[in-house]
Design a protein around this motif. Sequence first.
Motif, short mmCIF file in Angstrom:
data_model
loop_
_atom_site.label_atom_id
_atom_site.label_comp_id
_atom_site.label_asym_id
_atom_site.label_seq_id
_atom_site.Cartn_x
_atom_site.Cartn_y
_atom_site.Cartn_z
N ASP A 287 -40.79 -6.50 32.95
CA ASP A 287 -40.52 -6.07 31.57
C ASP A 287 -41.69 -5.26 31.01
N ALA A 288 -42.92 -5.70 31.32
CA ALA A 288 -44.11 -5.01 30.80
C ALA A 288 -44.15 -3.57 31.34
N LEU A 289 -43.84 -3.40 32.61
CA LEU A 289 -43.85 -2.06 33.21
C LEU A 289 -42.75 -1.19 32.61
N MET A 290 -41.57 -1.75 32.48
CA MET A 290 -40.45 -0.99 31.89
C MET A 290 -40.82 -0.54 30.48
N ALA A 291 -41.43 -1.43 29.72
CA ALA A 291 -41.80 -1.10 28.34
C ALA A 291 -42.83 0.03 28.31
N ALA A 292 -43.82 -0.05 29.20
CA ALA A 292 -44.86 1.00 29.24
C ALA A 292 -44.25 2.34 29.63
N LEU A 293 -43.32 2.33 30.56
CA LEU A 293 -42.69 3.58 31.00
C LEU A 293 -41.80 4.16 29.90
N GLY A 294 -41.12 3.27 29.18
CA GLY A 294 -40.30 3.73 28.05
C GLY A 294 -41.16 4.41 26.99
N GLU B 213 -28.09 -2.09 29.93
CA GLU B 213 -28.84 -2.54 28.75
C GLU B 213 -30.30 -2.88 29.10
N THR B 214 -30.56 -3.17 30.38
CA THR B 214 -31.95 -3.45 30.78
C THR B 214 -32.80 -2.18 30.71
N TYR B 215 -32.16 -1.03 30.85
CA TYR B 215 -32.88 0.24 30.66
C TYR B 215 -32.94 0.61 29.18
N GLU B 216 -31.86 0.37 28.50
CA GLU B 216 -31.78 0.73 27.08
C GLU B 216 -32.83 -0.04 26.26
N LYS B 217 -33.00 -1.31 26.65
CA LYS B 217 -33.93 -2.19 25.95
C LYS B 217 -35.34 -1.59 25.88
N TYR B 218 -35.70 -0.79 26.88
CA TYR B 218 -37.07 -0.26 26.96
C TYR B 218 -37.16 1.25 26.74
N GLY B 219 -36.11 1.84 26.18
CA GLY B 219 -36.18 3.27 25.84
C GLY B 219 -36.02 4.19 27.04
N LEU B 220 -35.46 3.65 28.13
CA LEU B 220 -35.30 4.48 29.33
C LEU B 220 -33.86 5.03 29.47
N TRP B 221 -33.00 4.59 28.59
CA TRP B 221 -31.58 5.00 28.61
C TRP B 221 -31.40 6.07 27.56
N LYS B 222 -31.51 7.33 27.98
CA LYS B 222 -31.51 8.40 26.98
C LYS B 222 -30.97 9.68 27.59
N ASP B 223 -30.87 10.68 26.75
CA ASP B 223 -30.40 11.99 27.16
C ASP B 223 -31.10 12.46 28.45
N HIS B 224 -30.34 12.90 29.42
CA HIS B 224 -30.85 13.40 30.71
C HIS B 224 -31.40 12.32 31.64
N THR B 225 -31.27 11.03 31.28
CA THR B 225 -31.65 10.00 32.25
C THR B 225 -30.65 10.06 33.40
N LEU B 226 -31.21 10.18 34.61
CA LEU B 226 -30.35 10.23 35.80
C LEU B 226 -30.20 8.83 36.36
N MET B 227 -28.95 8.39 36.55
CA MET B 227 -28.70 7.07 37.13
C MET B 227 -27.89 7.24 38.41
N ALA B 228 -28.52 6.90 39.53
CA ALA B 228 -27.84 7.04 40.81
C ALA B 228 -26.82 5.93 40.98
N HIS B 229 -25.67 6.30 41.51
CA HIS B 229 -24.60 5.41 42.00
C HIS B 229 -23.51 5.07 40.98
N CYS B 230 -23.76 4.13 40.05
CA CYS B 230 -22.72 3.78 39.06
C CYS B 230 -21.40 3.42 39.75
N VAL B 231 -21.49 2.77 40.90
CA VAL B 231 -20.30 2.42 41.68
C VAL B 231 -19.48 1.34 40.97
N HIS B 232 -20.20 0.39 40.37
CA HIS B 232 -19.51 -0.76 39.77
C HIS B 232 -19.62 -0.76 38.25
N SER B 233 -19.82 0.41 37.66
CA SER B 233 -19.96 0.48 36.20
C SER B 233 -18.65 0.13 35.51
N SER B 234 -18.74 -0.72 34.49
CA SER B 234 -17.56 -1.13 33.72
C SER B 234 -17.20 0.00 32.75
#
Length: 421
Positions: free
Chosen positions: A200-207, A243-264
Amino acid sequence: MKEVWKGNIVHAPRLKELEVLEGGYLVLEDGIICGVYQNLPEEYRDLPCRDHGNRLILQSFADMHLHAPQYPMLGMGMDLPLLDWLQTYTFVTEARFADTEYARNVYSALARELIDNGTTRVCMFSSLHTDATWVLMEELEKAGVTGYVGKVNMDRNGLPGVLQETAEESVSETLRWLEGCHFQHIKPILTPRFTPSCSDALMAALGDLARERGLYVQSHLSENTGEIQLVGQLHPDCREYWETYEKYGLWKDHTLMAHCVHSSPRERQAMKDAGVVAVHCADSNVNICSGICQVRQLLDEGVWVVLGSDIAGGAQLPMNQVITASIRASKTRRIMDGSDFLTVAEGYYLGTTAGHRYFGAGAGFAPGDALHALVVDDSDMPQAAAELNPVQRLERLLYRMQPHHIREVWSQGRCVHSRDE
Ligand code: GUN
Ligand code: FE
């Protein structure tokens, strides 16, 4: 200098529609596209004209998700599901990139193979090693590849002592890496490997870093059911993976997410709402038995979809083969659930324009864009029963093209590869 090219132009300005200009014209000024015409306008008649004869002028490819340090394991070890595959084969392979001389050898070959196969734009994962990541960027730049490269961040669930950083190292190395990124055509992108690899600390710093420096982000999402289960255990407060990406500001315009095979449906809606881009990696999804992505549904719902080779989960680097793997995967879905498969026109669009747009390009060969193109000679292919039109030739090339068919590669307005000298 202004010049005119004459040839058989096939480009994909829209998802469902190829534009074909048989014996058409491409007008260029210093590598920038001025226009594409079936009949050359009067004002350009006196310009020098390069006649490409019966050759095809195609868009070059954009590989929007691949792992450079997995190039040495290409075509091997695809008998395990994602998390075991990472622990058994992948992390030990990536660990070798602590050695920059080894990195130089591998990455120069990778860069060459990308260009030889007509890929001029990439969004690429390096390993966690800062110095080897610079080597990768240098080698791509030298070969004429353009795009984004990310030093990978991973501070948990790796191989401690072999391939894992502490959160502090990961952040300080990322800052050091960013300081040293002075490349003209290869830019940095933040690359948390995926939620299971980042505290979580790393995700927050990257966000924070993404926001402060206006950097794009790339990662993985909903690739495999075991992975999704693990993410649920790591983040019990999040209903869904994204939401684990969104929580840390990593879910945004132009964020590339590989796969999304099982996305609801809810996850897909969140992608659309945020401007997150889904990178479909069909070959990889089958090779490591992740599943078959519902690309048609993503497209119908208005999610921005691009394609990735995802080597070495994917075993094919040439994007023409990645395109046909996507078409084949969509036909497997068609057999299973009756959904519409991807057409050749759609596959070509997804492997070219959809990716090029990520870098600010327009649709197809758009005026004002730097040229990203291939000049292709298919004259050594078997003579068909009747003369083929350019669309039929494109289809056969997507399935059957070899590097020797690609006579010239143009990247960011420069000829970076020619077989005709
Ligand atoms: N998820 C986290 N790391 C990886 C990787 O290297 N390849 C694939 N396919 N999925 C991942
Ligand atoms: Fe991947």
